[in-house]
Design an enzyme around this catalytic site. Structure first.
Site, short mmCIF file in Angstrom:
data_model
loop_
_atom_site.label_atom_id
_atom_site.label_comp_id
_atom_site.label_asym_id
_atom_site.label_seq_id
_atom_site.Cartn_x
_atom_site.Cartn_y
_atom_site.Cartn_z
N SER A 1 0.76 -1.26 0.01
CA SER A 1 -0.01 -0.04 0.06
C SER A 1 0.99 1.27 0.04
O SER A 1 1.59 1.40 -0.92
CB SER A 1 -1.13 -0.09 1.17
OG SER A 1 -1.89 0.89 0.96
N GLU B 1 -1.27 -2.59 -8.02
CA GLU B 1 -2.16 -3.12 -6.97
C GLU B 1 -2.99 -1.90 -6.74
O GLU B 1 -2.25 -0.76 -6.77
CB GLU B 1 -2.09 -4.16 -6.18
CG GLU B 1 -1.03 -3.49 -5.07
CD GLU B 1 -1.42 -2.78 -4.00
OE1 GLU B 1 -2.64 -2.69 -3.75
OE2 GLU B 1 -0.54 -1.98 -3.41
N HIS C 1 -4.34 -5.38 -1.83
CA HIS C 1 -5.15 -5.35 -0.26
C HIS C 1 -6.08 -6.56 -0.26
O HIS C 1 -7.38 -6.39 -0.25
CB HIS C 1 -5.70 -3.89 -0.37
CG HIS C 1 -4.85 -2.90 -0.31
ND1 HIS C 1 -4.32 -2.41 -1.32
CD2 HIS C 1 -4.98 -1.86 0.73
CE1 HIS C 1 -3.47 -1.50 -1.05
NE2 HIS C 1 -3.88 -0.71 0.23
#
Length: 342
Positions: free
Chosen positions: A137, A241, A312
């Protein structure tokens, strides 16, 4: 003197786009393979540790893997939505890299704030003390910058607050403890369905491609373009992502990567999961994620696939940045061509 319009139409911006501050990293440096008894340092580079229980669970999970843990001095600090002042968060990272007893550094979680640390980091200190740095992240900012500036292989993988379930732990151990040059392959279980429903791979463009694995969270990466904290993209395998992004935002960010000349340089592409990235309900409708990937990625005519266990999500790969790899876009696999640890 040519007008602004003729300047743009003549493609005169191309030379400027080709000299973005992306850079070839120093010689590749691998962290030492982890073993039971090693100490893992835990810190908060971005959002605060709102819950002491979350930190305790992270410690207990790592202890169950045979590790000891050490907390950064400022781990419970608060400064608004940040885990303390920038200088203190950077100091925690420096202290953990400088501590000879610490063999790995793991972020408790992401949340906005890592990019604020990049100008404050002592990259010479980090380069002199190579060790595992892992997270995902927002931690993408640290992973990319440290790899670009020092050549250290960094790891896109679980954070302390992640679920340390069997799947995630297996990939973590095989990569960082066993030192395997492994092949990352999605689960293929059908359960009681007639065909596989979960965690499917979608081939965007078939074929094999080789290159250095580089990537992370799309939002964070795209916001670093134009800074000196990104690596050279030539002949890389770009993996991305994201989570909770409207499709138009994914479109905007991939367009940004295209306009910056990044997508044209890569050798292959892997899209992991974009969790809860659904078309919006307003207006006259929306493009889908499939539409966006088809337009921006399939048109590159390079091997590409989506659906990898990166993002995630509960079950995730640990993916090294800077390691040579080969993707098979038809099979949906990422094969490391060397170990990620020394």
């Amino acid at each position: 003197m040519p007008s602004r319009r003729s300047f743009l139409q003549a493609g005169s911006l191309a030379p400027f786009l080709s000299i973005l501050p992306a850079q070839t990293p120093p010689s590749l440096s691998k962290p030492t393979r982890l073993k039971p008894g090693d100490t893992v340092g835990l810190f908060c580079p971005a959002a605060p540790a709102y819950s002491q229980e979350t930190v305790k669970i992270a410690q207990e999970s790592l202890m169950a893997l045979g590790f000891q843990t050490k907390l950064g001095p400022h781990i419970y600090d608060r400064y608004g939505y940040l885990a303390g002042r920038d200088a203190d968060r950077a100091a925690d990272l420096h202290a953990l890299f400088d501590d000879k007893s610490v063999k790995a550094i793991m972020a408790i979680h992401g949340g906005w704030g890592c990019a604020r640390l990049l100008p404050l980091l002592d990259y010479d200190l980090i380069q002199r003390n190579p060790k595992v740095l892992i997270g995902y992240s927002d931690v993408t900012a640290l992973l990319l910058a440290i790899y670009a500036k020092t050549g250290l292989v960094t790891l896109h993988g679980p954070v302390g607050s992640a679920t340390f379930n069997a799947y995630t732990v297996d990939w973590f151990k095989r990569l960082l403890m066993d030192g395997e040059a492994l092949t990352m392959r999605n689960p293929t279980e059908k359960g009681d369905n007639l065909t596989q429903v979960q965690d499917r791979i979608t081939t965007l463009r078939p074929g094999l491609a080789r290159g250095r694995l580089v990537g992370g969270n799309l939002t964070v990466l795209s916001h670093l373009i134009g800074s000196p904290y990104l690596p050279d993209w030539k002949n890389t395998i770009l993996f991305l992502e994201d989570t909770h992004e409207d499709i138009y935002r994914v479109d905007r960010m991939l367009t940004h990567l295209k306009l910056a000349g990044i997508l044209n340089q890569i050798a292959g592409f892997v899209f992991g999961k974009c969790s809860d990235c659904n078309p919006s309900n307003g207006g006259y409708g929306s493009l889908t994620l499939d539409d966006i990937l088809a337009e921006h990625i399939v048109s590159l005519a390079k091997p590409a696939f989506s659906g990898a266990m990166i993002g995630h999500i509960r079950d995730k790969f640990t993916v090294p940045l800077g390691i040579d790899a080969e993707i098979d876009a038809t099979a949906g696999t990422i094969r490391l061509l060397e170990s990620a640890v020394s």
